[in-house]
Design a protein around this motif. Structure first.
Motif, mmCIF file in Angstrom:
data_model
loop_
_atom_site.group_PDB
_atom_site.id
_atom_site.type_symbol
_atom_site.label_atom_id
_atom_site.label_comp_id
_atom_site.label_asym_id
_atom_site.label_seq_id
_atom_site.Cartn_x
_atom_site.Cartn_y
_atom_site.Cartn_z
ATOM 1 N N LEU A 166 0.841 -1.203 0.000
ATOM 2 C CA LEU A 166 0.000 0.000 0.000
ATOM 3 C C LEU A 166 0.873 1.249 0.000
ATOM 4 O O LEU A 166 0.582 2.230 -0.701
ATOM 5 N N CYS A 167 1.943 1.232 0.788
ATOM 6 C CA CYS A 167 2.856 2.374 0.859
ATOM 7 C C CYS A 167 3.589 2.562 -0.467
ATOM 8 O O CYS A 167 3.753 3.695 -0.941
ATOM 9 N N ARG A 168 4.013 1.459 -1.058
ATOM 10 C CA ARG A 168 4.716 1.530 -2.344
ATOM 11 C C ARG A 168 3.822 2.173 -3.412
ATOM 12 O O ARG A 168 4.256 3.031 -4.184
ATOM 13 N N LYS A 169 2.554 1.762 -3.437
ATOM 14 C CA LYS A 169 1.604 2.296 -4.411
ATOM 15 C C LYS A 169 1.385 3.793 -4.186
ATOM 16 O O LYS A 169 1.387 4.580 -5.139
ATOM 17 N N PHE A 170 1.205 4.190 -2.929
ATOM 18 C CA PHE A 170 0.984 5.606 -2.613
ATOM 19 C C PHE A 170 2.197 6.442 -3.012
ATOM 20 O O PHE A 170 2.056 7.522 -3.594
ATOM 21 N N ALA A 171 3.397 5.943 -2.706
ATOM 22 C CA ALA A 171 4.621 6.674 -3.043
ATOM 23 C C ALA A 171 4.723 6.891 -4.552
ATOM 24 O O ALA A 171 5.076 7.986 -5.013
ATOM 25 N N ALA A 172 4.399 5.866 -5.325
ATOM 26 C CA ALA A 172 4.465 5.986 -6.785
ATOM 27 C C ALA A 172 3.454 7.012 -7.292
ATOM 28 O O ALA A 172 3.769 7.834 -8.163
ATOM 29 N N GLU A 173 2.253 6.974 -6.736
ATOM 30 C CA GLU A 173 1.205 7.902 -7.169
ATOM 31 C C GLU A 173 1.538 9.345 -6.818
ATOM 32 O O GLU A 173 1.156 10.278 -7.527
#
Length: 382
Positions: A166-173
């Motif tokens: 979830l954190c990885r996805k948020f960081a990318a976005e």
């Protein structure tokens, strides 16, 4: 006596690990390791032990306090930091002893790394998202999100991996660098040790990436006038009383710590993220599952506050709202019973909230009082 020996570094399967042999008189050797994405391998410096000594300091104190450090450490840590941190630890209880550095110490400052890199935690809870939102508004946005594993996921790899994704996805976005770390700190402390000493473990993990974060914002969970701050409780000594002092002691010449949220109540933080659109699909507060369950104490607390702020509809994609929709008033009452701090937070929002009618507010008070009176009777039967 304990010795932190010179570490080794290995790279495999896209990850880099630095491993410090930890030697203790009369005991089998142990290993303290920090593992990160291989993109950050160059920040794992085999000539340094800043992160290792800070992260292990409570454990060393518990083992008698004598320690020899063979790699170099920060002059700031050597001259001021370890002394302050040792003094804090001995204030917790007689089972913790003063930390004394034995033998010659190589105190050597790291060369500063050009550029500004601002980090904060990537748990995506109310505290961390509030920090991200406020720094963005202030014009000093977070550049790196740090997702650390040093005991906070209760040994559940499923929970850790799910939240990390979830954190990885948020960081990318949000166009931020994502930094993950695994460590063997739980081998020294277990989960209970993390709860008691997490500022040391978190700060040590951050320092293990020597100079990656030039500034790191630590999201505190309580505001400074919170009852847990003003009522000294030894079981929560590090968590609520001394975070800022511990972090000050952990600073080096290349990494500075900032506290965020000391002046904000939980309700105020929730109101801030309620007006931060990236939080609408990222907020994660659940105690029990990767996705917000909608029933645990933290889910109930956050859903209730968002409802009273008339912002819950914005977060409908991240919460299971079925338990709430069954009976919103009863949902609020049960949440108020779960935690006295939550009750005070909710009571402060009810008078100014337009989410409930006057009739619903009266029903909420009556339902809360009735259940509170009945609660001791229920407990006495078990």
């Amino acid at each position: 006596m304990i010795t932190i020996d010179h570490p080794s570094i290995r790279t495999e399967d896209g990850a880099a690990t630095i491993s410090y042999p930890i030697l203790q008189d009369g005991q089998a050797p142990r290993t303290l390791s920090f593992t990160v994405d291989s993109r950050f391998r160059d920040f794992l410096n085999p000539g340094r032990a800043d992160g290792a000594i800070v992260a292990l300091l409570p454990w060393i104190s518990r083992q008698g306090g004598l320690v020899r450090i063979l790699p170099a450490i920060s002059p700031r840590l050597y001259h001021f930091g370890i002394r302050l941190l040792s003094h804090i630890l001995t204030g917790i209880g007689p089972f913790l002893k003063p930390v004394e550095l034995v033998g010659e110490v190589n105190a050597e400052a790291l060369s500063p790394i050009p550029g500004r890199r601002t980090g904060t935690g990537g748990s995506l809870g109310v505290d961390s998202l509030c920090t991200i939102a406020e720094l963005e508004k202030a014009g000093t946005p977070v550049t790196h999100l740090f997702h650390n594993n040093c005991g906070s996921h209760w040994g559940s790899r499923e929970l850790l991996d799910g939240r990390r994704e979830l954190c990885r996805k948020f960081a990318a976005e949000q166009y931020k660098e994502f930094v993950w770390m695994d460590s063997s700190l739980s081998d020294f402390y277990g989960n209970d040790g993390y709860l008691n000493f997490f500022p040391f473990l978190d700060a040590g993990s951050i320092l293990a990436l020597n100079g990656l974060f030039s500034s790191y914002y630590y999201s505190t969970s309580c505001e400074i006038n919170h009852p847990s701050f003003t009522t000294r409780d030894k079981t929560e000594y590090c968590a609520f009383h001394l975070e800022s002092h511990i972090l000050q002691g952990c600073e080096t010449e290349t990494t500075r710590f900032q506290m965020h949220g000391l002046d904000l109540t939980r309700g105020q933080k929730t109101a801030i993220i309620a007006n931060y659109p990236p939080a609408y699909q990222a907020l994660n507060v659940c105690l029990e599952r990767v996705e917000n369950c909608g029933r645990c104490a933290k889910c109930r607390r956050t859903i209730s506050q968002l409802f009273l702020l008339e912002k819950l509809f914005s977060f409908s994609k991240v919460f299971n709202l079925a338990p709430f929709r069954e009976d919103p008033v009863r949902f609020l009452a049960l949440g108020m019973l779960q935690d006295p701090h939550f009750r005070k937070e909710t009571e402060s929002l009810i008078p100014i909230s337009a989410a409930l009618t006057q009739q619903e507010k009266r029903r909420l008070r009556l339902l809360y009082l009735r259940k509170r009176l009945f609660q001791p009777f229920q407990q006495s039967r078990h």
